[in-house]
Design an enzyme around this catalytic site. Structure first.
Site, PDB file in Angstrom:
ATOM      1  N   ASN A 102       2.191  -1.126  11.169  1.00 47.19           N
ATOM      2  CA  ASN A 102       2.236  -2.475  11.953  1.00 47.19           C
ATOM      3  C   ASN A 102       3.337  -3.461  11.542  1.00 47.19           C
ATOM      4  O   ASN A 102       4.347  -2.939  11.160  1.00 47.19           O
ATOM      5  CB  ASN A 102       0.934  -3.188  11.549  1.00 47.19           C
ATOM      6  CG  ASN A 102       0.196  -3.915  12.795  1.00 47.19           C
ATOM      7  OD1 ASN A 102       1.085  -4.804  13.450  1.00 47.19           O
ATOM      8  ND2 ASN A 102      -0.989  -3.841  13.219  1.00 47.19           N
ATOM      9  N   HIS A 112      12.946  -4.335 -12.218  1.00 44.31           N
ATOM     10  CA  HIS A 112      14.049  -4.867 -13.181  1.00 44.31           C
ATOM     11  C   HIS A 112      13.610  -5.223 -14.625  1.00 44.31           C
ATOM     12  O   HIS A 112      12.350  -5.250 -14.821  1.00 44.31           O
ATOM     13  CB  HIS A 112      14.464  -6.449 -12.501  1.00 44.31           C
ATOM     14  CG  HIS A 112      14.844  -5.962 -11.196  1.00 44.31           C
ATOM     15  ND1 HIS A 112      16.213  -5.331 -11.051  1.00 44.31           N
ATOM     16  CD2 HIS A 112      14.296  -6.260 -10.058  1.00 44.31           C
ATOM     17  CE1 HIS A 112      16.551  -5.321  -9.414  1.00 44.31           C
ATOM     18  NE2 HIS A 112      15.334  -6.015  -8.881  1.00 44.31           N
ATOM     19  N   GLY A 142      -3.608  -5.054   5.314  1.00 41.92           N
ATOM     20  CA  GLY A 142      -2.577  -5.869   5.716  1.00 41.92           C
ATOM     21  C   GLY A 142      -2.224  -6.598   4.270  1.00 41.92           C
ATOM     22  O   GLY A 142      -3.056  -6.718   3.591  1.00 41.92           O
ATOM     23  N   SER A 177      -7.147  -5.171   2.200  1.00 40.91           N
ATOM     24  CA  SER A 177      -6.195  -6.380   2.562  1.00 40.91           C
ATOM     25  C   SER A 177      -5.760  -7.079   1.205  1.00 40.91           C
ATOM     26  O   SER A 177      -6.777  -7.524   0.521  1.00 40.91           O
ATOM     27  CB  SER A 177      -6.494  -7.243   3.500  1.00 40.91           C
ATOM     28  OG  SER A 177      -6.723  -6.479   4.824  1.00 40.91           O
ATOM     29  N   THR A 230      -1.023  -1.426  -8.907  1.00 43.65           N
ATOM     30  CA  THR A 230      -0.098  -1.223  -9.957  1.00 43.65           C
ATOM     31  C   THR A 230      -0.271  -0.062 -10.519  1.00 43.65           C
ATOM     32  O   THR A 230       0.594   0.253 -11.697  1.00 43.65           O
ATOM     33  CB  THR A 230      -0.079  -2.434 -10.910  1.00 43.65           C
ATOM     34  OG1 THR A 230      -1.771  -2.309 -11.427  1.00 43.65           O
ATOM     35  CG2 THR A 230       0.139  -3.631 -10.401  1.00 43.65           C
TER      36      THR A 230
END
Length: 186
Positions: free
Chosen positions: A83, A113, A140, A158, A163
Site C-alpha cells: 500500500n 547506528h 499499517g 497495525s 525488534t
C-alpha cells in the site's frame, strides 16, 4: 577494506563514503521517477519498480510513495502487494516471500547506528538483513528493525514495532511486538 566491503560484511562503515552515497543517490532518483508515475499507469509503475528492486515475482504491485536506500537489495516473491508510503532502507538485503501484503506507512530498516557519541559523530552505520516469509500480512504503520526474520503465515498488527525474530503461524503486535496468539496453518 573499502566502506562498501565493510557494509557488505556487516561491519561498521562510514555512511558518508562517496560509493555508499552514490548508491543512495541512484535509489533516490529512481524512487522519485517511480513516485511521479500516475496511479492510472500501473504497467509503468510495475516496470519502474522492477528496475529498482533486485528481483520480483510475476505479480508485484507497489503504490506510491515508495522510498529505499539502494533498491537492488530488495527481493520480493510472487504476488507482492504494498500500500501507500512504504520505506525500505535496504542497505543490507531484504528478502520477502510470496503472497505478502504490506499495509500503508510501513518502514523496514536494515541499518542501525552506534549507541556511543563517538560512533555517531563518526557517521558510522551497520547493516543487518531482514527476511520476511511467505503468506505474511504486515498491517499499517508497522516498523521492522534490522536483523529480524519473520516466519511464514504471520500477521503483524497495525502499529507494531518488530525488534526480534518471529516464528511461523502467529499474530504479533505491540511495542515491542510479541506473540498475541497462534494462527491456523491453512
Amino acid at each position: 577494506m573499502t566502506e562498501l566491503e565493510k557494509l557488505a560484511a556487516g561491519d561498521w562503515y562510514d555512511f558518508r563514503d562517496p560509493a555508499v552515497a552514490q548508491r543512495k543517490a541512484r535509489a533516490a532518483k529512481l524512487c522519485q521517477e517511480f513516485n511521479a508515475i500516475p496511479a492510472t499507469e500501473p504497467d509503468r509503475q510495475t516496470a519502474k519498480i522492477r528496475e529498482i528492486f533486485g528481483s520480483t515475482g510475476q505479480r508485484v504491485s507497489v503504490q506510491a510513495t515508495f522510498n529505499c536506500d539502494y533498491g537492488k537489495n530488495i527481493h520480493v516473491g510472487e504476488d507482492f502487494l504494498s500500500n501507500y508510503n512504504l520505506t525500505i532502507l535496504d542497505i543490507a538485503p531484504v528478502n520477502i516471500g510470496a503472497h505478502v501484503m504490506v499495509g500503508p506507512n510501513v518502514d523496514i530498516y536494515t541499518v542501525n547506528h552506534p549507541l556511543t557519541v563517538p560512533g555517531r559523530r563518526g557517521y558510522l552505520a551497520k547493516a543487518q538483513p531482514v527476511t520476511i516469509g511467505h503468506d505474511v500480512w504486515i498491517g499499517g504503520k508497522v516498523t521492522i528493525n534490522p536483523g529480524v526474520t519473520i516466519g511464514n503465515n504471520v500477521v503483524i498488527a497495525s502499529g507494531a514495532v518488530v525488534t526480534h525474530d518471529v516464528p511461523d503461524n502467529v499474530l504479533i503486535g505491540g511495542v515491542p511486538a510479541k506473540v498475541i496468539r497462534p494462527l491456523a496453518e491453512k
